[in-house]
Design an enzyme around this catalytic site. Structure first.
Site, PDB file in Angstrom:
ATOM      1  N   LYS A 210       0.812  -1.229   0.000  1.00  0.00           N
ATOM      2  CA  LYS A 210       0.000   0.000   0.000  1.00  0.00           C
ATOM      3  C   LYS A 210       0.841   1.272   0.000  1.00  0.00           C
ATOM      4  O   LYS A 210       2.035   1.250   0.258  1.00  0.00           O
ATOM      5  CB  LYS A 210      -1.004  -0.056   1.150  1.00  0.00           C
ATOM      6  CG  LYS A 210      -2.178  -0.979   0.745  1.00  0.00           C
ATOM      7  CD  LYS A 210      -3.363  -0.914   1.650  1.00  0.00           C
ATOM      8  CE  LYS A 210      -4.466  -1.821   1.067  1.00  0.00           C
ATOM      9  NZ  LYS A 210      -5.482  -2.172   2.053  1.00  0.00           N
ATOM     10  N   ARG A 244      -3.817 -10.186   4.652  1.00  0.00           N
ATOM     11  CA  ARG A 244      -4.262 -10.139   3.252  1.00  0.00           C
ATOM     12  C   ARG A 244      -3.114  -9.590   2.405  1.00  0.00           C
ATOM     13  O   ARG A 244      -2.792  -8.408   2.505  1.00  0.00           O
ATOM     14  CB  ARG A 244      -5.503  -9.247   3.140  1.00  0.00           C
ATOM     15  CG  ARG A 244      -6.078  -9.171   1.734  1.00  0.00           C
ATOM     16  CD  ARG A 244      -7.264  -8.236   1.687  1.00  0.00           C
ATOM     17  NE  ARG A 244      -7.834  -8.187   0.363  1.00  0.00           N
ATOM     18  CZ  ARG A 244      -7.339  -7.476  -0.645  1.00  0.00           C
ATOM     19  NH1 ARG A 244      -6.264  -6.728  -0.473  1.00  0.00           N
ATOM     20  NH2 ARG A 244      -7.917  -7.504  -1.827  1.00  0.00           N
TER      21      ARG A 244
HETATM   22  N1  HH2 Z   1      -7.616  -3.782   0.775  1.00  0.00           N
HETATM   23  C1  HH2 Z   1      -7.977  -3.796  -0.526  1.00  0.00           C
HETATM   24  C2  HH2 Z   1      -9.078  -4.545  -0.948  1.00  0.00           C
HETATM   25  N2  HH2 Z   1      -9.779  -5.299  -0.076  1.00  0.00           N
HETATM   26  N3  HH2 Z   1     -10.109  -6.103   2.122  1.00  0.00           N
HETATM   27  C3  HH2 Z   1      -9.764  -6.123   3.421  1.00  0.00           C
HETATM   28  N4  HH2 Z   1     -10.435  -6.874   4.292  1.00  0.00           N
HETATM   29  N5  HH2 Z   1      -8.701  -5.373   3.882  1.00  0.00           N
HETATM   30  C4  HH2 Z   1      -7.967  -4.576   3.063  1.00  0.00           C
HETATM   31  O1  HH2 Z   1      -7.037  -3.895   3.539  1.00  0.00           O
HETATM   32  C5  HH2 Z   1      -8.321  -4.534   1.678  1.00  0.00           C
HETATM   33  C6  HH2 Z   1      -9.420  -5.324   1.236  1.00  0.00           C
HETATM   34  C7  HH2 Z   1      -7.181  -2.995  -1.515  1.00  0.00           C
HETATM   35  O2  HH2 Z   1      -6.148  -3.754  -2.072  1.00  0.00           O
HETATM   36  P1  HH2 Z   1      -6.167  -4.455  -3.510  1.00  0.00           P
HETATM   37  O3  HH2 Z   1      -7.257  -5.472  -3.611  1.00  0.00           O
HETATM   38  O4  HH2 Z   1      -4.823  -4.988  -3.796  1.00  0.00           O
HETATM   39  O5  HH2 Z   1      -6.412  -3.276  -4.518  1.00  0.00           O
HETATM   40  P2  HH2 Z   1      -7.701  -2.778  -5.293  1.00  0.00           P
HETATM   41  O6  HH2 Z   1      -8.741  -2.435  -4.295  1.00  0.00           O
HETATM   42  O7  HH2 Z   1      -7.187  -1.592  -6.072  1.00  0.00           O
HETATM   43  O8  HH2 Z   1      -8.163  -3.913  -6.172  1.00  0.00           O
END
Ligand code: HH2
Length: 270
Positions: A210, A244
């Site tokens: 992040k 995660r």
């Molecule tokens: N962060 C993201 C998405 N889902 N769910 C939980 N429980 N906790 C988190 O910190 C979290 C989440 C964001 O990360 P990512 O899926 O890699 O990116 P994007 O939302 O751009 O797909």
């Protein structure tokens, strides 16, 4: 929980902040999911909508079009599956396909019908803190005390979920690293994560790659592995149980060594 749960991220999106587009093609996403299981993922978190700051919302139809073929092939493939969605229609199709957990970054606030579905199905639910929406959340976020505020929010959402009929034992809580937070807010949440333990539910943390890591180190998103491992190891020390991450192999290794040093698991000299 017996050991830290490593939740591998499977983003089937064109615009996720760290791997957008890389696994939009279903076959590549399926291969990636299998690789993550081989690397030691305990759980696969499949998402079809980016929640990165400024991201546009997508329709349930589009989200489903992205995730359905992936779910079909990875359910039963060695790791339980969670669906990263805030929409009932997407969650319902995913649960029908065999997913076992709904990971909702809106903590059951976006879709008024999602809580009933989760109660009826008896699935696991991840309730995450976010200030505002992905479109607005990084516009000058401010808190009285970030940890107290996040904790009060999560307590209220757990109460809401339980009142809707979701068993408390099936709920995990997540402070939502990067969701409406400055770097200082994220650092304070990670430093004082232990204060969330009094909520009585397992803590899930998503710090992987992040932007706070980028801001501290000056590293681009594809070069944040060291910061990702460090933040997950310290989250473990501070009481997190679910991690995660995108980089399953490296974080698993970091957590194993950290557990041994912290005496969280016994390690016998061969
Ligand atoms: N962060 C993201 C998405 N889902 N769910 C939980 N429980 N906790 C988190 O910190 C979290 C989440 C964001 O990360 P990512 O899926 O890699 O990116 P994007 O939302 O751009 O797909």
């Amino acid at each position: 929980m017996e050991r830290p749960i490593v939740m591998g991220v499977v983003n089937v999106t064109p615009d996720s902040f760290s791997d957008g587009g890389a696994f939009l093609d279903a076959e590549r996403a399926i291969d990636h999911a299998r690789d993550l299981v081989g690397e030691g993922a305990d759980l696969l978190d499949v998402g079809g909508e980016s929640t990165r700051p400024g991201a546009e919302a997508v329709s349930a139809e589009e989200e489903l079009r992205r995730v359905a073929p992936v779910l079909e092939h990875i359910v039963g493939g060695g790791a339980p599956v969670s669906i990263d969605t805030s929409k009932r229609a997407v969650a319902e199709a995913a649960l029908d396909a065999g997913a076992e957990i709904v990971n909702d970054v809106s903590a059951l606030r976006s879709d008024p019908e999602l809580s009933d579905l989760c109660a009826e199905r008896g699935c696991g639910v991840v309730l995450m803190h976010m200030l505002g929406t992905p479109r607005t959340m990084q516009e000058a976020p401010s808190y009285e005390d970030v940890v107290d505020d996040v904790k009060a929010f999560l307590a209220e959402r757990v109460e809401f979920a339980v009142a809707a009929g979701i068993a408390a034992e099936r709920i995990w809580v997540d402070p939502g690293i990067g969701f409406g937070k400055t770097v200082q807010h994220n650092l304070e949440l990670l430093r004082r994560l232990g204060e969330l333990r009094s909520l009585g539910r397992p803590i899930c943390v998503g710090s992987s790659r992040k932007s706070f890591i980028g801001k501290i180190t000056g590293r681009e998103v594809e070069d944040r592995l060291g910061g990702t491992v460090a933040s997950n190891v310290l989250a473990l020390r501070n009481g997190a149980e679910v991690f995660r991450v995108h980089d399953v192999r490296e974080v698993r290794q970091g957590l194993e060594v950290a557990e041994a040093i912290l005496g969280l698991r016994s390690w016998v000299e061969p």
